[in-house]
Every structure is written in structure tokens, then in C-alpha cells.
Design a protein around this motif. Sequence first.
Motif, PDB file in Angstrom:
ATOM      1  N   CYS A   1     -14.250   0.906 -12.942  1.00 33.96           N
ATOM      2  CA  CYS A   1     -12.821   1.177 -12.692  1.00 33.96           C
ATOM      3  C   CYS A   1     -12.246   0.176 -11.694  1.00 33.96           C
ATOM      4  O   CYS A   1     -11.097  -0.260 -11.819  1.00 33.96           O
ATOM      5  CB  CYS A   1     -12.625   2.599 -12.150  1.00 33.96           C
ATOM      6  N   LYS A   2     -13.063  -0.186 -10.701  1.00 31.70           N
ATOM      7  CA  LYS A   2     -12.585  -1.129  -9.689  1.00 31.70           C
ATOM      8  C   LYS A   2     -12.339  -2.506 -10.315  1.00 31.70           C
ATOM      9  O   LYS A   2     -11.285  -3.130 -10.084  1.00 31.70           O
ATOM     10  CB  LYS A   2     -13.627  -1.230  -8.565  1.00 31.70           C
ATOM     11  N   LYS A   3     -13.278  -2.952 -11.137  1.00 33.07           N
ATOM     12  CA  LYS A   3     -13.106  -4.262 -11.814  1.00 33.07           C
ATOM     13  C   LYS A   3     -11.870  -4.236 -12.708  1.00 33.07           C
ATOM     14  O   LYS A   3     -11.083  -5.190 -12.743  1.00 33.07           O
ATOM     15  CB  LYS A   3     -14.347  -4.579 -12.658  1.00 33.07           C
ATOM     16  N   ALA A   4     -11.713  -3.124 -13.429  1.00 33.65           N
ATOM     17  CA  ALA A   4     -10.572  -3.011 -14.358  1.00 33.65           C
ATOM     18  C   ALA A   4      -9.256  -3.024 -13.583  1.00 33.65           C
ATOM     19  O   ALA A   4      -8.273  -3.645 -14.003  1.00 33.65           O
ATOM     20  CB  ALA A   4     -10.693  -1.722 -15.174  1.00 33.65           C
ATOM     21  N   LEU A   5      -9.243  -2.365 -12.427  1.00 31.37           N
ATOM     22  CA  LEU A   5      -8.001  -2.312 -11.626  1.00 31.37           C
ATOM     23  C   LEU A   5      -7.664  -3.699 -11.076  1.00 31.37           C
ATOM     24  O   LEU A   5      -6.508  -4.134 -11.121  1.00 31.37           O
ATOM     25  CB  LEU A   5      -8.172  -1.306 -10.480  1.00 31.37           C
ATOM     26  N   ALA A   6      -8.707  -4.384 -10.578  1.00 35.03           N
ATOM     27  CA  ALA A   6      -8.484  -5.737 -10.052  1.00 35.03           C
ATOM     28  C   ALA A   6      -7.949  -6.646 -11.160  1.00 35.03           C
ATOM     29  O   ALA A   6      -7.031  -7.441 -10.943  1.00 35.03           O
ATOM     30  CB  ALA A   6      -9.780  -6.288  -9.462  1.00 35.03           C
ATOM     31  N   ALA A   7      -8.500  -6.497 -12.368  1.00 33.53           N
ATOM     32  CA  ALA A   7      -8.036  -7.330 -13.482  1.00 33.53           C
ATOM     33  C   ALA A   7      -6.595  -6.963 -13.848  1.00 33.53           C
ATOM     34  O   ALA A   7      -5.759  -7.852 -14.078  1.00 33.53           O
ATOM     35  CB  ALA A   7      -8.958  -7.135 -14.681  1.00 33.53           C
ATOM     36  N   GLU A   8      -6.298  -5.662 -13.882  1.00 32.48           N
ATOM     37  CA  GLU A   8      -4.937  -5.210 -14.236  1.00 32.48           C
ATOM     38  C   GLU A   8      -3.904  -5.786 -13.264  1.00 32.48           C
ATOM     39  O   GLU A   8      -2.811  -6.177 -13.662  1.00 32.48           O
ATOM     40  CB  GLU A   8      -4.907  -3.672 -14.213  1.00 32.48           C
TER      41      GLU A   8
ATOM     42  N   LYS B   1      -4.369  -8.521 -11.555  1.00 28.95           N
ATOM     43  CA  LYS B   1      -4.602  -9.965 -11.454  1.00 28.95           C
ATOM     44  C   LYS B   1      -5.079 -10.378 -10.053  1.00 28.95           C
ATOM     45  O   LYS B   1      -4.609 -11.371  -9.475  1.00 28.95           O
ATOM     46  CB  LYS B   1      -3.351 -10.767 -11.827  1.00 28.95           C
ATOM     47  N   LEU B   2      -6.005  -9.608  -9.510  1.00 31.58           N
ATOM     48  CA  LEU B   2      -6.568  -9.950  -8.199  1.00 31.58           C
ATOM     49  C   LEU B   2      -7.802 -10.822  -8.398  1.00 31.58           C
ATOM     50  O   LEU B   2      -8.517 -10.700  -9.403  1.00 31.58           O
ATOM     51  CB  LEU B   2      -6.963  -8.680  -7.439  1.00 31.58           C
ATOM     52  N   ASP B   3      -8.061 -11.710  -7.430  1.00 33.89           N
ATOM     53  CA  ASP B   3      -9.259 -12.531  -7.473  1.00 33.89           C
ATOM     54  C   ASP B   3     -10.491 -11.652  -7.259  1.00 33.89           C
ATOM     55  O   ASP B   3     -10.393 -10.575  -6.679  1.00 33.89           O
ATOM     56  CB  ASP B   3      -9.235 -13.585  -6.347  1.00 33.89           C
ATOM     57  N   GLU B   4     -11.652 -12.175  -7.675  1.00 30.47           N
ATOM     58  CA  GLU B   4     -12.877 -11.427  -7.382  1.00 30.47           C
ATOM     59  C   GLU B   4     -13.185 -11.558  -5.900  1.00 30.47           C
ATOM     60  O   GLU B   4     -12.750 -12.510  -5.255  1.00 30.47           O
ATOM     61  CB  GLU B   4     -14.024 -11.977  -8.213  1.00 30.47           C
ATOM     62  N   GLY B   5     -13.925 -10.603  -5.357  1.00 33.41           N
ATOM     63  CA  GLY B   5     -14.239 -10.694  -3.928  1.00 33.41           C
ATOM     64  C   GLY B   5     -15.168  -9.567  -3.516  1.00 33.41           C
ATOM     65  O   GLY B   5     -15.304  -8.575  -4.234  1.00 33.41           O
ATOM     66  N   ASP B   6     -15.821  -9.755  -2.357  1.00 27.49           N
ATOM     67  CA  ASP B   6     -16.745  -8.728  -1.866  1.00 27.49           C
ATOM     68  C   ASP B   6     -16.042  -7.699  -0.997  1.00 27.49           C
ATOM     69  O   ASP B   6     -16.589  -6.649  -0.703  1.00 27.49           O
ATOM     70  CB  ASP B   6     -17.848  -9.367  -0.998  1.00 27.49           C
ATOM     71  N   GLY B   7     -14.858  -8.048  -0.526  1.00 31.83           N
ATOM     72  CA  GLY B   7     -14.148  -7.161   0.404  1.00 31.83           C
ATOM     73  C   GLY B   7     -13.721  -5.884  -0.291  1.00 31.83           C
ATOM     74  O   GLY B   7     -13.724  -5.796  -1.524  1.00 31.83           O
ATOM     75  N   PRO B   8     -13.355  -4.885   0.497  1.00 34.02           N
ATOM     76  CA  PRO B   8     -12.922  -3.616  -0.094  1.00 34.02           C
ATOM     77  C   PRO B   8     -11.548  -3.743  -0.744  1.00 34.02           C
ATOM     78  O   PRO B   8     -10.745  -4.581  -0.347  1.00 34.02           O
ATOM     79  CB  PRO B   8     -12.860  -2.681   1.111  1.00 34.02           C
TER      80      PRO B   8
ATOM     81  N   ALA C   1      -9.878  -8.353   2.690  1.00 33.47           N
ATOM     82  CA  ALA C   1      -9.550  -7.135   1.933  1.00 33.47           C
ATOM     83  C   ALA C   1      -8.608  -7.502   0.797  1.00 33.47           C
ATOM     84  O   ALA C   1      -7.877  -8.489   0.873  1.00 33.47           O
ATOM     85  CB  ALA C   1      -8.880  -6.119   2.848  1.00 33.47           C
ATOM     86  N   ARG C   2      -8.646  -6.722  -0.281  1.00 37.67           N
ATOM     87  CA  ARG C   2      -7.626  -6.844  -1.321  1.00 37.67           C
ATOM     88  C   ARG C   2      -6.788  -5.567  -1.281  1.00 37.67           C
ATOM     89  O   ARG C   2      -7.269  -4.516  -0.846  1.00 37.67           O
ATOM     90  CB  ARG C   2      -8.293  -7.045  -2.685  1.00 37.67           C
ATOM     91  N   PHE C   3      -5.559  -5.663  -1.755  1.00 35.66           N
ATOM     92  CA  PHE C   3      -4.641  -4.529  -1.533  1.00 35.66           C
ATOM     93  C   PHE C   3      -3.732  -4.320  -2.737  1.00 35.66           C
ATOM     94  O   PHE C   3      -3.146  -5.274  -3.256  1.00 35.66           O
ATOM     95  CB  PHE C   3      -3.797  -4.810  -0.283  1.00 35.66           C
ATOM     96  N   VAL C   4      -3.621  -3.061  -3.194  1.00 36.79           N
ATOM     97  CA  VAL C   4      -2.639  -2.739  -4.243  1.00 36.79           C
ATOM     98  C   VAL C   4      -1.757  -1.588  -3.772  1.00 36.79           C
ATOM     99  O   VAL C   4      -2.208  -0.696  -3.047  1.00 36.79           O
ATOM    100  CB  VAL C   4      -3.303  -2.338  -5.592  1.00 36.79           C
ATOM    101  N   LEU C   5      -0.499  -1.643  -4.185  1.00 35.71           N
ATOM    102  CA  LEU C   5       0.434  -0.573  -3.821  1.00 35.71           C
ATOM    103  C   LEU C   5       1.215  -0.130  -5.053  1.00 35.71           C
ATOM    104  O   LEU C   5       1.681  -0.959  -5.828  1.00 35.71           O
ATOM    105  CB  LEU C   5       1.410  -1.059  -2.756  1.00 35.71           C
ATOM    106  N   LEU C   6       1.313   1.206  -5.227  1.00 35.87           N
ATOM    107  CA  LEU C   6       2.199   1.779  -6.238  1.00 35.87           C
ATOM    108  C   LEU C   6       3.175   2.680  -5.499  1.00 35.87           C
ATOM    109  O   LEU C   6       2.764   3.595  -4.776  1.00 35.87           O
ATOM    110  CB  LEU C   6       1.386   2.614  -7.244  1.00 35.87           C
TER     111      LEU C   6
ATOM    112  N   MET D   1      -3.231  -9.501  -3.179  1.00 37.15           N
ATOM    113  CA  MET D   1      -2.389  -8.303  -3.066  1.00 37.15           C
ATOM    114  C   MET D   1      -1.424  -8.233  -4.238  1.00 37.15           C
ATOM    115  O   MET D   1      -0.904  -9.259  -4.676  1.00 37.15           O
ATOM    116  CB  MET D   1      -1.599  -8.380  -1.754  1.00 37.15           C
ATOM    117  N   ALA D   2      -1.208  -7.017  -4.743  1.00 42.74           N
ATOM    118  CA  ALA D   2      -0.243  -6.843  -5.843  1.00 42.74           C
ATOM    119  C   ALA D   2       0.474  -5.512  -5.674  1.00 42.74           C
ATOM    120  O   ALA D   2      -0.096  -4.548  -5.141  1.00 42.74           O
ATOM    121  CB  ALA D   2      -0.953  -6.884  -7.175  1.00 42.74           C
ATOM    122  N   VAL D   3       1.717  -5.473  -6.137  1.00 43.86           N
ATOM    123  CA  VAL D   3       2.577  -4.306  -5.918  1.00 43.86           C
ATOM    124  C   VAL D   3       3.207  -3.911  -7.242  1.00 43.86           C
ATOM    125  O   VAL D   3       3.678  -4.769  -7.991  1.00 43.86           O
ATOM    126  CB  VAL D   3       3.668  -4.679  -4.892  1.00 43.86           C
ATOM    127  N   THR D   4       3.203  -2.621  -7.550  1.00 43.96           N
ATOM    128  CA  THR D   4       3.989  -2.119  -8.684  1.00 43.96           C
ATOM    129  C   THR D   4       5.031  -1.166  -8.135  1.00 43.96           C
ATOM    130  O   THR D   4       4.689  -0.160  -7.490  1.00 43.96           O
ATOM    131  CB  THR D   4       3.097  -1.380  -9.713  1.00 43.96           C
TER     132      THR D   4
END
Length: 498
Positions: free
Chosen positions: A295-302, A304-311, A340-345, A367-370
Motif C-alpha cells: 500500500c505504501k509503494k502504491a501510494l507513493a506511486a499515485e 508521484k513521490l521518489d523512492e526513499g527510506d524515510g517515513p 521524510a516524504r509527505f502527502v496531504l488530503l 511532497m504532494a497535495v490533493t
Amino acid sequence: MADKRKGKAAKPLDIVFVSSEARPWVKTGGLGDVAGALPEALAAQGNRVRLFLPLYQSVNRALRRIPADGVRIKVPVSARIMEGRASSVDMGGGLEVWFIAQEGYFGGRGAYVDPAGIEYPDNLERFSFFCRAVLEALIIQGEAPDIIHVNDWQTALIPAYLKTTHAGAPVFKRAKSVLTIHNLGYQGLYHPSLWHLLGLSWDLFNPRWMEFYGKINLLKAGLSFADVITTVSPTYAKEIVAPEGGFGLDGVLRHKRRSLSGVLNGIDADEWNPAADQRLAAKYDHRSLEGKEICKKALAAEFKLDEGDGPLLAVVSRLADGKGMEILLDCLEPLLDLGARFVLLGSGEKWLERRFLEIAAAWRGSMAVTIGFDEALSHRIQAGADMLLVPSRYEPCGLTQMYSLAYGTIPVVRAAGGLNDTIHQYDPATGKGNGFKFEEYSSEALLSKTLEAMKIYSGERGKWNKMVRSGMREDNSWGRSAKTYLKLYRQALASGDL
Ligand code: ADP
């Protein structure tokens, strides 16, 4: 105490639950979730529940056929007699839903606001009619309830009618009234020239009962007259008796302190269960977290976040006053800087939407925002994130932190209201705690608490995963909340006149 003896079930209660909204029929916010789920949970524990709702145009009629006939009701509104109808849908399992229809008040309209978002000018008249129509329907039905449970300002007049205009009705003789405050910020304030629409004695328009700085305060009617007052978390119950959290009603609430308590909301475990959630890229439970990784990989792809080890950090929130978005803005860049990577809805105040979009544009890949309201995406975020940030300045109960626990996403919260009651600070020495919690309302406090969490995520993954698993096993279901309400109901009935 026969009820407490093993094997001897307590006598079922006859409960009337009154709300201006309840899912799945009609929902505009958290009240709709509670008023949908709690009556079901009370009925599931063997009680009879009649849930009353206004029949707005916006009520979802595709769910069940709502009979067009029904009991005819007459309510005097000022010099006129207004007619309405009450008709019921039997949901089975002890739950009946009763709809109050009145073409002029509810036909062709939604719950509170017009399509432009402007409050209907006759809301006092609409909801006072609704309150009295519920009582008239109960009188005509003639089946005496034990408890009449009302919610927020829209239905808060009912305790006032029960103790004044309707005090002599035999059907209400043993009934106790319970008022739940879901958010003290909304009180139903109206100009005194509308008083004649309420059908109450003018004597009540004084600060002891319903007057509030020269206005009619409908919530105050409920606070003044209800036998029992609850709010949606124990900490919020403490906050609202203090001037900082009392929205001007802290004095009244202090006066009623003995009848006030906090009962946490629950979450709908059918709706929020990662082992059965069709919206997710993979299902998972506390025994195996591999699905969560997917789910985490799918969310990062959705996003368009880069791959990374951070939370992967997340926010799902209304972008509104009280939600703490101002203090979040200042700590985003330092967190992103540290990997860290960050998403906001979220959606709400335009300046916040703009600011988040600007920072996301500068940190593309991290970081990505919807902007918007997207139920399915909120589930995918809860499943795919490692941490959920909830920095609210105030939060009566809060649901997102409980969803995140169920989905194995560790909450980082400010110790406000229900966040304080549901989230316990993690202690790496003992392994106790289900999240990270800070007190001071500031960017510095949020940043340093998030960094503390990140350190354990990155440095002690075994401990982290243990915390994740035990959070997923917590019981935050409505069944638990319903038991607490039943206890309060029984105490009120046992205490006679409070
Ligand atoms: P409040 O009622 O103050 O908004 P809660 O945490 O009690 O806060 O409930 C918020 C509910 O709304 C949660 O179910 C949350 O998932 C949902 N929510 C908030 N913003 C969004 C959004 N932009 N898209 C989808 N769901 C959202």
C-alpha cells in the motif's frame, strides 16, 4: 443489584435518539457518523431504538422505501398550526428510523445550508418544529421511552420542551433526557424577535435558561434542561468548563458539572478494516504487514513521490481553524530536508490550500497535495502512510487518529480533546504507548515530536513494528462506546429526579 449478577441480562431500554443527520441517510459531518453508528450499536446490544430525522430532500431515498403516508402531526408555530408527517422504516434488529416530513421546512432543501453554502434563514423555525414534531409523534405512538437522547443545537430544544410545555404528558413520565455536545463551537444563536416561533414562555429568555448576550441560544436550552450532558471525549469535557475552551458557555457548563461527562466516539469497524478494505492495493492485518508495504509503494506511486527510506508522513483533514495546519506549515521543510516524504488530503480555507500547494511544488518528488474531499483516497492514505500528523489546537474527539491506529499508521498528535484520550505517548524503554503526543501548540513542539518518532522509525524498526501491531489490535469500536452510554442511561434512570 440484579443487573450485575452473572448470567442475568439487564432489562432492555427503550431509547429515542434524535439528530439532524445520520449516515447512511444524510451526513454533512462527524455528527452524521455518530448518529448513524451509535443507534445501531445500542440496538445490537438488545435495546429498542427509535432514531428520528428530518426528511430533507437530500435524504438518500435509494436505501429503503420511506412510506409517503404516516402519522399526521400538528405543531403550533406562532399563530399558525403547521402540519407534518412521521413515517418509519424498520431496519430490523430493534432499530426503527422515523422521518419527520414537512414540505415547507424540509422539502426541496438540504440540512442546514443552501447550495451556495448560506444558512437557511428559517433554521430556528425548522428545527424547533422538528423537535416538537418528534415529541408529538411519540405522544401519538403512546409507547413510553426511557431515554430521549438529543444531539447538538438542532435538537437541544427537546429537553426544554420536556420540562415545560410537555411536562404533563404521561408518555414522558419516566423519560430522562440526554444531550450530547459534538462541537461546542456551534450553538444555534438567533435574534430574540424570533422567540414567538418557539412556543416557550418568554420567562425563559433570561441568562439562567436560554439567553446568551442578548440572543436566543438553542444549545443553552439543552444545557439548562437536560438531565444528562455528555460530550465526545473525557478531555473535551474538561476543556469546555474552562474559559479557553468554553465558547462563552463554560459558566453554564461549570454549573452543570455533575451531570457532564465525556464518552469517546467509536469507529465503524466494517468501514475501517484493512483486512477487508476493497479500496486498498493489498489487504493486511496485524499478523502480517507485507500488505501495508505494498500500500505504501502504491501510494507513493499515485502521488508521484521518489523512492526513499524515510517515513511517509500524512495528513487527512479539513483545512479549517482548530486543525493546527498553521503550525504544520512551518515544520514541513525541515522534515522534508531530513528525508521524510509527505502527502496531504484536505480542503477548506483557500490560503491554506494555496500554501500547501506552493510547498509541494517546491518539493516535487518528496511532497504532494490533493485538494478535495475523497473518501477512497483517505483510506489509501491511512493504509500507505507510516505516520499521521494531527496537530489540532482543539479536537472534541477526532476520528482520523483512530482510523490510523486500525491501519497501522502511527499518530503524532497534540494532546487536545479526544486526541489526548486515545493516543498514549510511546516509551521505547517499556514498549508501552500507541503514538507520539505533544502539549504545546507550536511548530517547534510538533517538529520535535515528529523527529522523535522518525528516530524510532529509522533506528529501531523492530520496536516500531511492535507498536504498529499493538495499535492495530486496539478496540475502538462503537460497541465499547455504546456500553458506556448504556451505563449513563441506567444511572440517570436509577437516580430519579436529578
Ligand atoms: P472533524 O469532524 O472535525 O472534521 P474528525 O477527525 O472527527 O474531524 O472527522 C473527520 C472525518 O472526515 C474523518 O472521517 C476523515 O477521514 C474525513 N475527512 C476529512 N477531510 C477529508 C478529505 N479531504 N477527504 C476525505 N475524508 C476527509
